[in-house]
Structures are given as C-alpha cells and as structure tokens.
Design a protein around this motif. Sequence first.
Motif, PDB file in Angstrom:
ATOM      1  N   MET A   1       0.844  -1.198   0.000  1.00  9.73           N
ATOM      2  CA  MET A   1       0.000   0.000   0.000  1.00  9.73           C
ATOM      3  C   MET A   1       0.877   1.245   0.000  1.00  9.73           C
ATOM      4  N   THR A   2       0.358   2.301  -0.549  1.00 11.29           N
ATOM      5  CA  THR A   2       1.110   3.552  -0.555  1.00 11.29           C
ATOM      6  C   THR A   2       0.767   4.427   0.644  1.00 11.29           C
ATOM      7  N   GLY A   3      -0.326   4.147   1.329  1.00 14.44           N
ATOM      8  CA  GLY A   3      -0.730   4.944   2.477  1.00 14.44           C
ATOM      9  C   GLY A   3       0.016   4.550   3.736  1.00 14.44           C
ATOM     10  N   ILE A   4       0.273   5.539   4.571  1.00 10.03           N
ATOM     11  CA  ILE A   4       0.909   5.305   5.861  1.00 10.03           C
ATOM     12  C   ILE A   4      -0.108   5.677   6.932  1.00 10.03           C
ATOM     13  N   MET A   5      -0.241   4.821   7.939  1.00  8.49           N
ATOM     14  CA  MET A   5      -1.249   5.066   8.967  1.00  8.49           C
ATOM     15  C   MET A   5      -0.667   4.841  10.351  1.00  8.49           C
ATOM     16  N   ASN A   6      -1.520   4.909  11.354  1.00  4.11           N
ATOM     17  CA  ASN A   6      -1.122   4.673  12.736  1.00  4.11           C
ATOM     18  C   ASN A   6      -2.210   3.847  13.419  1.00  4.11           C
ATOM     19  N   ILE A   7      -2.019   3.558  14.684  1.00  2.92           N
ATOM     20  CA  ILE A   7      -2.982   2.744  15.430  1.00  2.92           C
ATOM     21  C   ILE A   7      -4.352   3.428  15.480  1.00  2.92           C
ATOM     22  N   ALA A   8      -4.383   4.742  15.654  1.00  5.22           N
ATOM     23  CA  ALA A   8      -5.655   5.470  15.698  1.00  5.22           C
ATOM     24  C   ALA A   8      -6.414   5.324  14.381  1.00  5.22           C
ATOM     25  N   ASP A   9      -5.703   5.418  13.256  1.00  2.00           N
ATOM     26  CA  ASP A   9      -6.352   5.260  11.946  1.00  2.00           C
ATOM     27  C   ASP A   9      -6.962   3.870  11.803  1.00  2.00           C
ATOM     28  N   ILE A  10      -6.214   2.864  12.240  1.00  2.00           N
ATOM     29  CA  ILE A  10      -6.711   1.484  12.161  1.00  2.00           C
ATOM     30  C   ILE A  10      -7.945   1.336  13.051  1.00  2.00           C
ATOM     31  N   ALA A  11      -7.908   1.910  14.246  1.00  2.00           N
ATOM     32  CA  ALA A  11      -9.050   1.837  15.162  1.00  2.00           C
ATOM     33  C   ALA A  11     -10.279   2.516  14.570  1.00  2.00           C
ATOM     34  N   ILE A  12     -10.083   3.674  13.941  1.00  2.00           N
ATOM     35  CA  ILE A  12     -11.203   4.373  13.298  1.00  2.00           C
ATOM     36  C   ILE A  12     -11.827   3.494  12.224  1.00  2.00           C
ATOM     37  N   ASN A  13     -10.991   2.861  11.409  1.00  2.00           N
ATOM     38  CA  ASN A  13     -11.504   1.971  10.357  1.00  2.00           C
ATOM     39  C   ASN A  13     -12.240   0.770  10.948  1.00  2.00           C
ATOM     40  N   ILE A  14     -11.685   0.174  11.999  1.00  2.00           N
ATOM     41  CA  ILE A  14     -12.369  -0.937  12.666  1.00  2.00           C
ATOM     42  C   ILE A  14     -13.718  -0.465  13.201  1.00  2.00           C
ATOM     43  N   GLY A  15     -13.749   0.706  13.828  1.00  2.00           N
ATOM     44  CA  GLY A  15     -14.992   1.241  14.367  1.00  2.00           C
ATOM     45  C   GLY A  15     -16.048   1.460  13.303  1.00  2.00           C
ATOM     46  N   ILE A  16     -15.654   2.045  12.182  1.00  2.00           N
ATOM     47  CA  ILE A  16     -16.614   2.305  11.101  1.00  2.00           C
ATOM     48  C   ILE A  16     -17.160   1.009  10.530  1.00  2.00           C
ATOM     49  N   VAL A  17     -16.276   0.046  10.264  1.00  2.00           N
ATOM     50  CA  VAL A  17     -16.725  -1.248   9.729  1.00  2.00           C
ATOM     51  C   VAL A  17     -17.637  -1.945  10.730  1.00  2.00           C
TER      52      VAL A  17
END
Length: 151
Positions: free
Chosen positions: A118-134
Amino acid sequence: MLFYIISLIVIAIDQLSKLWVRSSMVVGGSRPFLDPYVHFEYYQNTGAAFSSFQGYGKLFVVFAVFVTAVIIYYRTKGVLKGTWMELATGFLVGGAIGNAIDRVLFGKVTDFIVLGRMTGIMNIADIAINIGIVAIILSVIFRREPKQSYS
C-alpha cells in the motif's frame, strides 16, 4: 463500560506507539517489521488520510470532538447500545481522540504503519477508526429487531 475501556486502550496504545516512533526513528526513516506484509516508515501528516487537506489538521480536532460528543450523547440516550456498538464506538472514539491529541500537541499526526505494498501510511488510531466504522456498519446491517406480535 466496554466503550470507555476500548477507547482508553486504543488511546494508550496509539500514543505509546507514536511516542516510540518519534523517539526511535527519524522522519522518513524506515524499519522492517513482518516484511513483506508490514513495515514502519515515519511520516508526519498535517492533513487527513492519504495526505489530503494538508495544513487543515486543526479542523479535524474540532471534528473529532464533535464526533465524540455525538457518540456520547446518543449512548446516554440509549440509541447506541449492545456489545458490538460498544466496541465499534469505542474504537472510533479512541482513534479520533488519539489523532486529535497529536494535532493539538504537535500540529501534525505521527504515521508509521505501511501494510504490504500500500502507498498509504497510517497509525494505530487510523486502524481503530476503520475498525470502528466497519463494526458500526456491520452492527447496523445485522441488527436484530425485536419480533412484533400481531395479536
């Protein structure tokens, strides 16, 4: 209670991981981790996902506070209930607050996780936000409505 526990755990892991990155890596530096699936690359993002809205990070602090307030309001009204919704909103709020802390303290968010190619760089908060939305989407889709009797 699960909502608050998940939120606090996400915030703690997010902030500790970012502290580790800021203290042990240089901006632009890279470190292998579970290659080829994951590696760390230190980046400072003043915008949003995929480096969009650069320089407007402070607006996302307002948005994070708004989202958190709305979720807490609807939780107190009993609209957001059930284990899945507790987990989902806990992840979402924890991630939003984690990134908001970075924006308030540093004016930018520390990103460092790169998944695969992937070309995107993220952090734990970003992953948590995605988990929350899903999880919210899945909770709404698979919500069990009480059966009504037609007597």
